[in-house]
Design an enzyme around this catalytic site. Sequence first.
Site, short mmCIF file in Angstrom:
data_model
loop_
_atom_site.label_atom_id
_atom_site.label_comp_id
_atom_site.label_asym_id
_atom_site.label_seq_id
_atom_site.Cartn_x
_atom_site.Cartn_y
_atom_site.Cartn_z
N ASP A 223 -6.13 10.36 -1.09
CA ASP A 223 -4.88 11.13 -1.06
C ASP A 223 -4.36 11.38 -2.46
OD1 ASP A 223 -5.16 10.88 1.57
OD2 ASP A 223 -3.24 9.88 1.97
N GLU B 228 -5.96 11.48 -5.30
CA GLU B 228 -6.75 12.48 -6.03
C GLU B 228 -6.40 13.88 -5.56
OE1 GLU B 228 -11.14 11.09 -6.58
OE2 GLU B 228 -10.19 9.86 -5.07
N SER C 195 7.66 16.46 4.92
CA SER C 195 7.03 15.38 4.14
C SER C 195 7.99 14.94 3.04
CB SER C 195 5.71 15.85 3.57
OG SER C 195 5.92 17.03 2.86
N GLU D 115 12.09 1.62 3.33
CA GLU D 115 11.13 1.41 4.42
C GLU D 115 9.70 1.44 3.87
OE1 GLU D 115 11.86 4.42 7.42
OE2 GLU D 115 14.01 4.25 7.09
N LYS E 170 6.16 2.70 3.31
CA LYS E 170 5.49 3.99 3.52
C LYS E 170 4.10 3.66 4.05
CE LYS E 170 4.56 8.43 1.37
NZ LYS E 170 3.22 8.57 1.92
N ASP F 286 0.51 3.69 5.47
CA ASP F 286 -0.62 4.56 5.16
C ASP F 286 -1.40 4.87 6.44
OD1 ASP F 286 -2.29 6.07 3.69
OD2 ASP F 286 -3.30 4.42 2.67
N TYR G 254 4.36 2.27 14.00
CA TYR G 254 5.74 1.98 13.66
C TYR G 254 6.48 3.31 13.69
CZ TYR G 254 4.95 -2.83 12.14
OH TYR G 254 4.65 -4.17 12.10
N LYS H 65 5.93 5.97 -4.94
CA LYS H 65 4.51 5.74 -4.66
C LYS H 65 3.96 4.59 -5.50
CE LYS H 65 1.86 8.84 -3.14
NZ LYS H 65 1.08 9.07 -1.91
N CYS I 32 -37.26 -8.66 -13.66
CA CYS I 32 -35.93 -8.97 -14.21
C CYS I 32 -35.58 -7.93 -15.28
CB CYS I 32 -35.95 -10.37 -14.82
SG CYS I 32 -34.49 -10.72 -15.81
N CYS J 177 -35.70 -9.95 -18.91
CA CYS J 177 -36.92 -10.51 -19.52
C CYS J 177 -38.20 -9.90 -18.97
CB CYS J 177 -36.94 -12.03 -19.34
SG CYS J 177 -37.19 -12.52 -17.63
N CYS K 154 -34.44 -14.11 -10.75
CA CYS K 154 -35.41 -14.13 -11.84
C CYS K 154 -35.71 -15.62 -12.02
CB CYS K 154 -34.82 -13.57 -13.13
SG CYS K 154 -35.81 -14.00 -14.57
N CYS L 63 -35.42 -17.08 -19.49
CA CYS L 63 -34.88 -15.71 -19.54
C CYS L 63 -33.59 -15.74 -20.37
CB CYS L 63 -34.61 -15.23 -18.12
SG CYS L 63 -33.69 -13.69 -18.04
S1 IVH Z 1 9.94 9.75 6.31
C1 IVH Z 1 11.47 13.86 6.29
N1 IVH Z 1 9.30 7.24 6.55
O1 IVH Z 1 4.59 9.41 4.59
C2 IVH Z 1 10.82 12.65 6.76
N2 IVH Z 1 7.58 8.82 6.20
O2 IVH Z 1 5.06 12.62 3.14
C3 IVH Z 1 9.65 12.35 5.96
N3 IVH Z 1 5.33 7.88 6.17
O3 IVH Z 1 3.16 11.90 6.11
C4 IVH Z 1 8.94 11.17 6.39
N4 IVH Z 1 5.93 5.80 6.50
O4 IVH Z 1 3.96 10.32 7.82
C5 IVH Z 1 8.86 8.49 6.36
N5 IVH Z 1 8.83 4.97 6.80
C6 IVH Z 1 8.41 6.23 6.62
C7 IVH Z 1 7.04 6.54 6.49
C8 IVH Z 1 6.67 7.86 6.26
C9 IVH Z 1 4.91 6.62 6.32
C10 IVH Z 1 4.45 9.04 5.91
C11 IVH Z 1 4.77 10.26 6.70
C12 IVH Z 1 4.41 11.40 5.78
C13 IVH Z 1 4.32 10.77 4.45
C14 IVH Z 1 5.33 11.35 3.52
#
Ligand code: IVH
Length: 676
Positions: A32, A34, A81, A113, A115, A117, A227, A318, A412, A415, A430, A435
Site C-alpha cells: 500500500d 509503495e 477515505s 482509533e 487504523k 489493516d 471491527y 501513518k 562452500c 573455501c 561446510c 574454512c
Molecule cells: S475512518 C471518513 N477509522 O483506513 C471515514 N478508517 O483511508 C474514513 N480504516 O480504507 C475512515 N481503521 O477502511 C477509519 N478506525 C478506522 C479505520 C479506518 C481502518 C481504513 C478504512 C480506509 C482507510 C483510510
Amino acid sequence: MEITYENYEKLKREINFHNYQYHVNDSPVISDSEFDHLLIQLREMEGVHPEWISPDSPTMRAGAISSDKFAKVPHPAPVLSLANAFNKEDVRSWFDRQIKTDNRISSVSFTLEPKIDGLTIVLRYENGILVQGVTRGDGIIGEDVTANVRTIKSIPLAVPVQKTDIHVPDVLVVRGEVFMFNSDFQKLNQELTEKGEKTWLNPRNTAAGSLRQQNSDVTAKRPLSIYTYQILYYEGGTVPETQWGRLEYLKTLGFPVSDQSRYYSDFDSMLNGLDRWSEVRDTIDFDIDGVVIKINEIPLAESLGFIGKDPRGQIALKFPAREVTTILENIGVNVGRTGVLTPYAVFQPVICGGVTVSKATLHNFDFIQERDVRIGDRVLIKRAGDVIPYVIGPITNARTGDEKVFSIPETCPVCGHKTERLEGEVAVYCVNASCPAQLIRNIEHFASREAMNITGLGIKVVEQIVNADFVHDVSDLYILSRESLLSLEGFAEKKADNLINAIKDSKQQPLNRLINALGIRGVGESMAEILAKKFGSIENIANAQKDLLESIEGIGPNIAQAIADWFNEDSNKLIIERLKKYGLDPHQDIEENSSNDLPLSGLNIVVTGTLANYSRDGIKELIKTNGGKSSDSVSQKTDYVVIGEKPGSKAEKAAKLGIPILTEDQLIELINKKPE
Ligand code: IVH
C-alpha cells in the site's frame, strides 16, 4: 523521476496496473505504501503540468475499479477515505488549518482509533436485520458480498444482539474493517503446511482473498474478524452525535469495536495520547498501519467538508510500513561458526520499518524451495521493530518468466569444500574445519562475552588477524605477539597492549566458559555448565564415550554425538593440547547428580503420532536436553504422552491409564514455563 510527459504516461500506466491487481485480481504486487508513493509522484507531476491530466488518470477516481464477479450496489453515502499525516507536526498543522476555517474547532474533543489493516465493509441493517454486506468499491458503488459477510461469526445478523431500550434506526448502515487476527492467520498457515498446501503471505492478503470468494463455503472456513467504527448512514431513528458516543452505541448494539480506541477532551492530551501507539502496535494481535484521529463532534467535523474524497475532520497518522516489496537481485550464502550455510536475500534497497534495508535472511534452503523464491522475483519483506528483516515470500503473480531458480550450493562459497546435508536435518554444512569463514566466526565466538570474554576482540579485529595469517585456530591467540598487532591498521601501542593483556587474562576463565568457547555444535552456555559440573576437566570430557555422555541428564543423543565427534577430530585434539600448553586447562570439582533443575527433570514422556515441527529423533532430543526421559511404550511410570497426527494405540492406552496427554505445543509450553 524526471518530470517528462513520457515518464508521466509510464507512471500512469504503472499505477493503473497496480490498481487493477489490487482491486480486481485481489493480488497486489506492491505494498500500500509503495502504491501511495507512486500516486504522490503522479500528483506532483500533475501539479507542475495540469494540462497532462486526462480522464484516465488514477488521480481522477475515488478508489477502485470493480470486477464483474459480484453485483454492483450503490452506497447510501460516499464511503470516504482519509488524508495521511506522518508525524506530530503534520497533525498539528492539520489541526491549525481546521481552526483557521472554523474557530469553534479549537475546543473540540477527539478519538484515537487503530487504523486496522484490513478491508472496508459496509453493512446494511433494515429493521435491525442484516440485509446486505458491500465492499467499498470506488466509494460510490461497491460489490455485494453478503453471502460471504454472513459467514463472519462476529458480524451480528440482527441488532441489538442483547435486549436494550434503544430503538435502532429503521435503516442503519455501519462501516467496519474486515481483517484476520495474527494468531488466526498463523494457525491457518500451520494447517495448510500440515496438509502440504500453499500458505498465505500475510493476514491482509488472506482477508482480501477470503472476502471476495465466489464460494462462501470457502470464506466460512477462513477465520475472519471485524471491527466497526463508523455509522455511514441511518434513517428512521437517531444515533449519538459524537464519534465516541457512536463507538459506545455500536458496542451496545453488539457490533465488535476495538477496545484500543480512546477519547481525549482536547488537542494536547490527544497529541500525548499518540505516544502509546508504537507500543500498542507491537502488542495487539492484529496489524494496524496507523492511528486514526477523529474530531469527536460529528456535525462540526462534517461541516468542515472534504478535500477530494478525504473528510477534513479526520486524519490518519501513518506508521512506517513494516512490510514492503522489492526486487530480489541475488541470493547470497553465509557460512556460520559451525559451518552451517545460511542463505540471505540481496535486494533493491527499500525503506522497511523506518530504515533502509537491502539484505534479509532467507532462513534456510528448505524455505527457498517451499516458497519457490527465485532470483529476480518481487518479494515481500518484513521488518518489525528491532527484528532483523526477513523475506516472507515471492509475489508470484508479478513474475515475468525471467526469474531464475536457485539451487543449493554444492561447495562452500568461502573455501570451496564440498557441502553436506545430514540425514533428517534442514541445515547444509561446510565440513571443512579450517574454512576461513568458520575460523573467523569461531574466534569471534571464542572471544565473546559469554565465552572467554576477551575485550577488544570483536569481529573486525578477528578478521584482521585471520586475514593477516596470524591465527589459524583459537589456540594461536595465546601466542599472538605485540609486534604482529602493531603491524595491523588501527593498532597503536596502547590498543595492542590492551588486547594482549585481555587475551592473557582470559586464561583464568572457568571450565564452563572454555567449554562453551570451543563452539561444539549444540553446546551453549547451559550445556557447557552441565558438562563442567559432570566432568570437571576438558580431558575427562574428551575421554568420555558417546554412551556415557548420553547417560547424563540434559544431554540427548545428537549432542552426545556432536561432542564425541568434536573431540575425536585430530585438528581439535591439537587445539586442546596447545591450549593446555599455553596454560588453559581449568579444573573444577565434579558434582554427582547435579542437575535436577531442568524443566522436564524426572519426567517420563512417550511421544506418538506425527508431529508438526519435530521428527521423532528431534523430539526425543528435545525431551532429553530438557532433562526428561523419553521412552517408546506407555506404562504406569509414564508421566505424559505427547500426541501428534494419527496417534494410534498409545494414546488409547494413555487414556485408559489416566495419563495426561499433551499436544506438541503444550510440551513446548511446559519446557518454556519458568520455574516457580
Ligand atoms: S475512518 C471518513 N477509522 O483506513 C471515514 N478508517 O483511508 C474514513 N480504516 O480504507 C475512515 N481503521 O477502511 C477509519 N478506525 C478506522 C479505520 C479506518 C481502518 C481504513 C478504512 C480506509 C482507510 C483510510
